[in-house]
Design a protein around this motif. Sequence first.
Motif, PDB file in Angstrom:
ATOM      1  N   ALA A  94       0.880  -1.103  -0.053  1.00  0.00           N
ATOM      2  CA  ALA A  94      -0.103   0.156  -0.016  1.00  0.00           C
ATOM      3  C   ALA A  94       0.909   1.336   0.066  1.00  0.00           C
ATOM      4  CB  ALA A  94      -0.985   0.188   1.258  1.00  0.00           C
ATOM      5  N   ASP A 114       9.170   3.269   7.847  1.00  0.00           N
ATOM      6  CA  ASP A 114       8.719   2.094   8.278  1.00  0.00           C
ATOM      7  C   ASP A 114       9.372   1.681   9.504  1.00  0.00           C
ATOM      8  OD1 ASP A 114       7.301  -0.658   6.546  1.00  0.00           O
ATOM      9  OD2 ASP A 114       8.176  -0.811   8.463  1.00  0.00           O
ATOM     10  N   HIS A 140       4.856 -16.049   0.284  1.00  0.00           N
ATOM     11  CA  HIS A 140       3.802 -15.064  -0.524  1.00  0.00           C
ATOM     12  C   HIS A 140       4.064 -15.388  -2.046  1.00  0.00           C
ATOM     13  CE1 HIS A 140       3.515 -12.615   3.078  1.00  0.00           C
ATOM     14  NE2 HIS A 140       2.716 -11.849   2.120  1.00  0.00           N
ATOM     15  N   ILE A 141       2.875 -15.546  -2.776  1.00  0.00           N
ATOM     16  CA  ILE A 141       2.768 -15.942  -4.113  1.00  0.00           C
ATOM     17  C   ILE A 141       1.958 -14.842  -4.665  1.00  0.00           C
ATOM     18  CG2 ILE A 141       1.840 -17.551  -5.811  1.00  0.00           C
ATOM     19  CD1 ILE A 141       2.314 -19.376  -2.954  1.00  0.00           C
TER      20      ILE A 141
END
Length: 288
Positions: A94, A114, A140-141
Amino acid sequence: GYGDVEAVRIADGRDAFVAACDAALTLSRTNGWLAAVDARLAGESWDLTQCAMSNLIDEAVQRSSHVYPVVSPIGADGDRPQSYDVMVVGAGFAGAIMAERLARDAGKRVLVVDKRPHVAGNAYDRLDDAGILIHQYGPHIFHTNSADIFEYLSQFTEWRGYEHRVLAAVGDRLVPMPINRTTVNSLYHLDLRTEEEAAAFLASRAEPVDIVRTSEDVVISAVGRELYETFFQGYTRKQWGMDPSELDKSVTSRVPTRTNTDDRYFTDTYQAMPRDGFTHMFERMLDH
Ligand SMILES: Cc1cc2nc3c(=O)[nH]c(=O)nc-3n(C[C@H](O)[C@H](O)[C@H](O)COP(=O)(O)OP(=O)(O)OC[C@H]3O[C@@H](n4cnc5c(N)ncnc54)[C@H](O)[C@@H]3O)c2cc1C
């Protein structure tokens, strides 16, 4: 707490442990402490304890963490502007995309911060000591049905085609997960040939649930208790430290049950891995 139950002793050393064992052995079997212990244990499980401990550790780590500035372009410490138009908090999908759009399209000076010392948020990957690319926060895919999203991200990475397929070990068999017709045929020694046959079989196992509220309800009402216990209950307890009956229905609703033989985990049009990893893709996105 648990330590207040009469039969429970808490010992902080070898001698104390031996003394506690001796004291426990002298307890009468009839004076009611056993019922109190049983009642206490019935409401507890290792999973819940582990989950509570893990939350406490996370909170403690959180309290001691700092905000690390991650600046776009990455690594340009020397010539950072003195002021910014926009500050974006969070360098995950995001934040990083928002920052890229604001900087490149709207010409804004953007500071991305961050609290973790890296970009890419939960999709962060890195090389481990053996030089293997690992996904630090879980695998993660990348998958999407949106051509726009795929095209946008393709500016920042090459892709490695990848379709995820999962086999679950059930007894001595490896069967596709999510459940599909092959799974059902293999587990029940059947030869269902069509989607209709598979749908009818699953419907015959399903148990009606008046109001579907929890993740347990979703699965039991779709495929019945046996498949629920085989594929969902233990896995969910292990993975999330919670029983599916404690989780909202949306959690297991995401996992389909198929009557065809498609054994891909996702069915999206675009499925791929960034060729050089997610972090590299984010670094390029923020390097403008
Ligand atoms: C185990 C796991 C597996 C997943 N698998 C997939 C998958 O296969 N495919 C897929 O598409 N998606 C997957 N996801 C989901 C994916 O991770 C998220 O959709 C995506 O990361 C969301 O991006 P985000 O920017 O909203 O949030 P995040 O990636 O969480 O980024 C938010 C960032 O903000 C930072 N931040 C938060 N609060 C503050 C603060 N107060 N100050 C400073 N910084 C802050 C955080 O440190 C973090 O870096 C998975 C998620 C998990 C946890």
